[in-house]
Design an enzyme around this catalytic site. Structure first.
Site: not given
Ligand code: KHC
Length: 400
Positions: A83, A85, A88, A103, A200
């Protein structure tokens, strides 16, 4: 997702169709120190770029390195999400021999600031909930890898958005919604009690603890349907979570989940999370967003179609007087947008698919959460005692 109407610029439709993470634009704006300006500009500002290092591509992302070892401990095995940001990744923690999610935040000052704030919030959550009773993701560690802040989490499954997407946007059942909503409400209520607002909440930020499924044939839809083995979920992404005593950015939340007081720039508090959660539950119920728009005035007009007129005292107070005409929403019933709304939106109760008691209770709860006036909106503390949750409160009494 479909474009909100024909008059939308093509570029915005492209962003919509790839489900771009709108909230990132607030992060960009936060970095500009001008949160309300140019809200559809999602471009990264060159001037905010941190010092580039060899493993970075031009936008400050760490280039993928399956097999990369970070902190001599975390070995990257796959990419879970990308993303604005950063990304991950799934890693093996060589010290504990466990799989974790890391992350990796972009090496750009403004994203680093957001990550530092997220770490502070996660540390507070970890210490306030030392028994892990509430469904907020656990942070296990954090570190700096060549200028990228990295946050280590317990590994979770797909987000509820990804699940809907992979399941042909088949809606969740009321029973499933009840289970998920109860956990999410308890988690966010815990944040609210501790003077935090998430800001959010959206299906992308609610993750299944484990998204393993069984495939079953759905006779009604004549297609294969993924059936989750467990409905346990957790709330993630605390980068824009705000403590009561902190500065409140005027523009927060991702568009479809944004409360009217934010659009009208009236100031906000915990109650904006309640609005967002109602939009999330409606999306679970419908399989698609309740407010399919990317324009603020169109958004307010959709609210009026679904929820009735915006109370005049809110329109009087707004600084956004260009939305107002004669104490009403400044709205042209002849416009193409008005026609689009007539086709795509209807009064809330008409979205009910069945006339069962449980459905009536769900919609009663939703209408209390979609109260325009933030002061009169139901709180999550109250919502947890709504009759919709009676079947679950019996099982969970020890936590209430
Ligand atoms: Cl697997 C995972 C965890 Cl355990 C914690 C936060 C995450 N994923 C796959 C995670 C986040 C993602 C992210 C955060 N914080 C966001 N994106 C991910 O792909 C950040 C953007 N908004 C959606 C969650």
């Amino acid at each position: 997702m479909t474009p909100s109407s024909l008059h939308l610029p093509f570029v915005i439709y492209l962003q919509l169709s790839t489900n771009s993470d709108d909230s990132s634009l607030q992060l960009e704006n936060a970095c500009n120190g001008d949160s309300a300006v140019n809200e559809d500009d999602n471009g990264v500002q060159e001037s905010h770029r941190g010092k580039s290092c060899e493993d970075d591509d031009e936008d400050g992302h760490l280039v993928d390195h399956i097999g990369l070892l970070m902190k001599e401990r975390y070995e990257v095995v796959s990419i879970l999400g990308v993303g604005a940001f950063g990304k991950v990744v799934e890693c093996i923690d060589r010290e504990k021999d466990e799989h974790v999610a890391v992350k990796i935040v972009r090496n750009i000052d403004c994203f680093r600031e957001v990550a530092k704030s997220e770490i502070a919030v996660l540390e507070e959550i970890n210490s306030l909930d030392d028994e892990n009773n509430f469904a907020c993701v656990r942070m296990l560690d954090w570190f700096d890898h060549e200028g990228h802040i990295c946050i280590v989490f317990e590994l979770l499954g797909l987000s509820t958005f990804e699940f809907l997407q992979q399941n042909n946007f088949l809606p969740f059942s009321v029973e499933q919604i009840r289970h998920m909503a109860f956990q999410i409400f308890r988690a966010v209520c815990f944040l609210h009690r501790n003077k935090l607002t998430h800001t959010d909440l959206k299906p992308e930020n609610i993750l299944f603890v484990c998204s393993d499924c069984n495939l079953e044939f759905n006779d009604k839809m004549n297609c294969k349907e993924k059936k989750l083995r467990s409905l346990d979920v957790k709330v993630v992404d605390f980068g824009t979570a705000t403590f009561d005593h902190e500065h409140h950015e005027s523009l927060v939340s991702t568009r479809h989940y944004r409360a009217p007081e934010i659009i009208l720039d009236l100031g906000w508090n915990q109650s904006c999370d309640v609005w967002s959660l109602a939009c999330v539950l409606m999306e679970y119920y419908l399989g698609q967003t309740l407010f399919p728009t990317h324009d603020s005035k169109e958004h307010l007009a959709m609210m009026e179609k679904i929820l009735g007129p915006i109370p005049p005292h809110l329109l009087k107070q707004t600084r956004k007087q260009h939305y107002v005409h004669n104490e009403c929403l400044n709205w042209d019933e002849q416009s193409s947008s008005a026609e689009y709304i007539r086709e795509h939106c209807k009064p809330l109760k008409q979205y009910m698919q069945r006339e069962s008691e449980e459905e009536r209770q769900l919609f009663d709860l939703l209408s209390c959460m979609l109260e325009y006036d933030a002061c009169r909106r139901i709180t999550l503390e109250e919502a947890l005692f709504h009759p919709f949750f009676i079947p679950l409160r019996r099982q969970n009494q020890q936590f209430c």
